[in-house]
Design a protein around this motif. Structure first.
Motif, PDB file in Angstrom:
ATOM      1  N   THR A   1      -3.004  14.434  48.828  1.00  0.00           N
ATOM      2  CA  THR A   1      -1.576  14.116  48.768  1.00  0.00           C
ATOM      3  C   THR A   1      -1.234  13.330  47.508  1.00  0.00           C
ATOM      4  O   THR A   1      -1.967  12.414  47.126  1.00  0.00           O
ATOM      5  CB  THR A   1      -1.161  13.290  50.002  1.00  0.00           C
TER       6      THR A   1
ATOM      7  N   ARG B   1      -5.603  16.078  54.088  1.00  0.00           N
ATOM      8  CA  ARG B   1      -5.114  16.871  52.974  1.00  0.00           C
ATOM      9  C   ARG B   1      -4.922  15.967  51.750  1.00  0.00           C
ATOM     10  O   ARG B   1      -4.543  14.806  51.866  1.00  0.00           O
ATOM     11  CB  ARG B   1      -3.781  17.565  53.315  1.00  0.00           C
TER      12      ARG B   1
ATOM     13  N   ASN C   1       2.136  11.298  45.546  1.00  0.00           N
ATOM     14  CA  ASN C   1       3.471  10.737  45.705  1.00  0.00           C
ATOM     15  C   ASN C   1       4.083  10.438  44.339  1.00  0.00           C
ATOM     16  O   ASN C   1       3.403   9.910  43.448  1.00  0.00           O
ATOM     17  CB  ASN C   1       3.418   9.449  46.533  1.00  0.00           C
TER      18      ASN C   1
ATOM     19  N   THR D   1      -5.240  10.831  50.826  1.00  0.00           N
ATOM     20  CA  THR D   1      -5.307  11.983  51.713  1.00  0.00           C
ATOM     21  C   THR D   1      -4.589  11.646  53.011  1.00  0.00           C
ATOM     22  O   THR D   1      -4.733  10.560  53.552  1.00  0.00           O
ATOM     23  CB  THR D   1      -6.755  12.385  52.018  1.00  0.00           C
ATOM     24  N   GLN D   2      -3.771  12.595  53.478  1.00  0.00           N
ATOM     25  CA  GLN D   2      -3.083  12.437  54.749  1.00  0.00           C
ATOM     26  C   GLN D   2      -3.380  13.674  55.576  1.00  0.00           C
ATOM     27  O   GLN D   2      -3.343  14.794  55.072  1.00  0.00           O
ATOM     28  CB  GLN D   2      -1.566  12.301  54.537  1.00  0.00           C
TER      29      GLN D   2
ATOM     30  N   GLN E   1       1.942  17.434  49.792  1.00  0.00           N
ATOM     31  CA  GLN E   1       0.732  17.536  50.603  1.00  0.00           C
ATOM     32  C   GLN E   1       0.113  18.907  50.336  1.00  0.00           C
ATOM     33  O   GLN E   1       0.711  19.940  50.647  1.00  0.00           O
ATOM     34  CB  GLN E   1       1.048  17.369  52.086  1.00  0.00           C
TER      35      GLN E   1
ATOM     36  N   THR F   1       6.766  13.645  48.040  1.00  0.00           N
ATOM     37  CA  THR F   1       5.378  13.735  48.487  1.00  0.00           C
ATOM     38  C   THR F   1       4.944  15.192  48.494  1.00  0.00           C
ATOM     39  O   THR F   1       5.643  16.042  49.055  1.00  0.00           O
ATOM     40  CB  THR F   1       5.220  13.151  49.903  1.00  0.00           C
TER      41      THR F   1
END
Length: 301
Positions: A9, A7, A11, A3-4, A66, A64
């Motif tokens: 996420t 949110r 990759n 999570t970033q 998000q 990525t």
């Protein structure tokens, strides 16, 4: 996966030149999910730079995704409550549900459900998701429930269910003596006229298949019953209960579908095993739940 900025996420590393839209579609990200990413606060990044789905990605690029932060569903009030968690990671949650607890809020059970407690857990832990129930159990059915922590994960697991790649095995006690060692019930199920709850086998219903295996025969307090192992190939509402009634062997305790409650005070049905491929890693996962005491008592004569 991580999570970033609060949110969810994902990759991905690119291996060949292709449109970003096609690259993401090949990884199970639906058009609906991409629309949500575009309009609801998500981002598509290629090597850290925001791009549209028309961007061409090349071998070695890092993509990525998000996802937007999800809000709890209307009518789902987060609550603090005990959960029996068998497994949890950033994508999924496996719960062992007791009989008598609802999976989601309803008119009869507006609070205290599994979904209420998970919403409370997510709120406390700042998980950026609402509750996505992948496999749901009736209030009086015990056993395993799978929950997704993101709409994309829910989508991937739902696809597994539709393609019969999601294994669901139940243990049940059916009234009477089932003579066959193995049986298949392939009968369509629809809503019973005049009822918002009951389902029946009917010609215009949805396709439904249940595979059964007889495990043992018992007799207690003058009642004969059979322990069966049942595998779901579809997930219609009340499927096992309706199919067993149609077979002439309603579940012990299931008074809605013709069973009697002289041995146990609920339908004698337990989701004992679920198995599926992890939606992100592809790892084959299998989870098991022991029979609760009220159903064990039907074996310990």
């Amino acid at each position: 996966m991580k999570t970033q900025s609060n949110r969810f996420t994902l990759n991905f590393k690119v291996e060949e030149q292709v449109l970003l839209r096609e690259f993401l579609h090949a990884r199970g990200i639906s058009k609906r999910t991409l629309t949500a990413v575009k309009y609801d606060g998500g981002q598509l990044l290629v090597n850290g730079t925001e791009q549209t789905v028309r961007h061409i990605v090349r071998a070695g690029d890092m993509v990525t995704v998000q996802f937007p932060k999800e809000q709890p569903s209307d009518g789902l009030t987060p609550e603090s409550g005990a959960l029996t968690i068998l497994y949890e990671d950033e994508a999924i949650l496996i719960i062992d549900k007791p009989a008598g607890q609802g999976t989601i809020p309803s008119r009869d059970h507006p609070a205290g459900t599994i979904a209420n407690y998970i919403a409370g857990k997510f709120l406390e832990e700042k998980v950026p998701s609402t509750v996505h129930i992948v496999t749901r159990l009736d209030t009086d059915t015990s056993g395993l429930i799978c929950i997704a922590k993101n709409r994309h994960i829910h989508h991937l697991l739902s696809e597994q269910i539709q393609k019969t790649g999601f294994y669901r095995n139940y243990l049940a006690f059916a009234e009477g003596h089932i003579a066959k060692d193995d049986f298949v019930i392939e009968q369509p199920i629809g809503r019973k006229d005049g009822s918002i709850i009951e389902r029946i086998v009917c010609k215009n219903g949805q396709f439904a298949r249940t595979d059964g295996k007889t495990i043992g025969h018992f007799e207690k307090n003058g009642s004969k019953y059979t322990l069966v192992s049942l595998e779901l190939h579809t997930g219609r509402t009340h499927q096992i209960r309706v199919h067993m009634q149609w077979l002439g062997h309603p579940l012990v305790g299931d008074d809605l579908y013709g069973g009697t409650r002289n041995l146990v005070n609920r339908q004698a049905l337990h989701c004992a095993t679920i198995g599926f491929s992890h939606p992100l890693t592809g790892e084959e996962l299998m989870f098991k739940s022991e029979l609760p005491d009220d159903l064990k008592n039907l074996i310990q004569i």
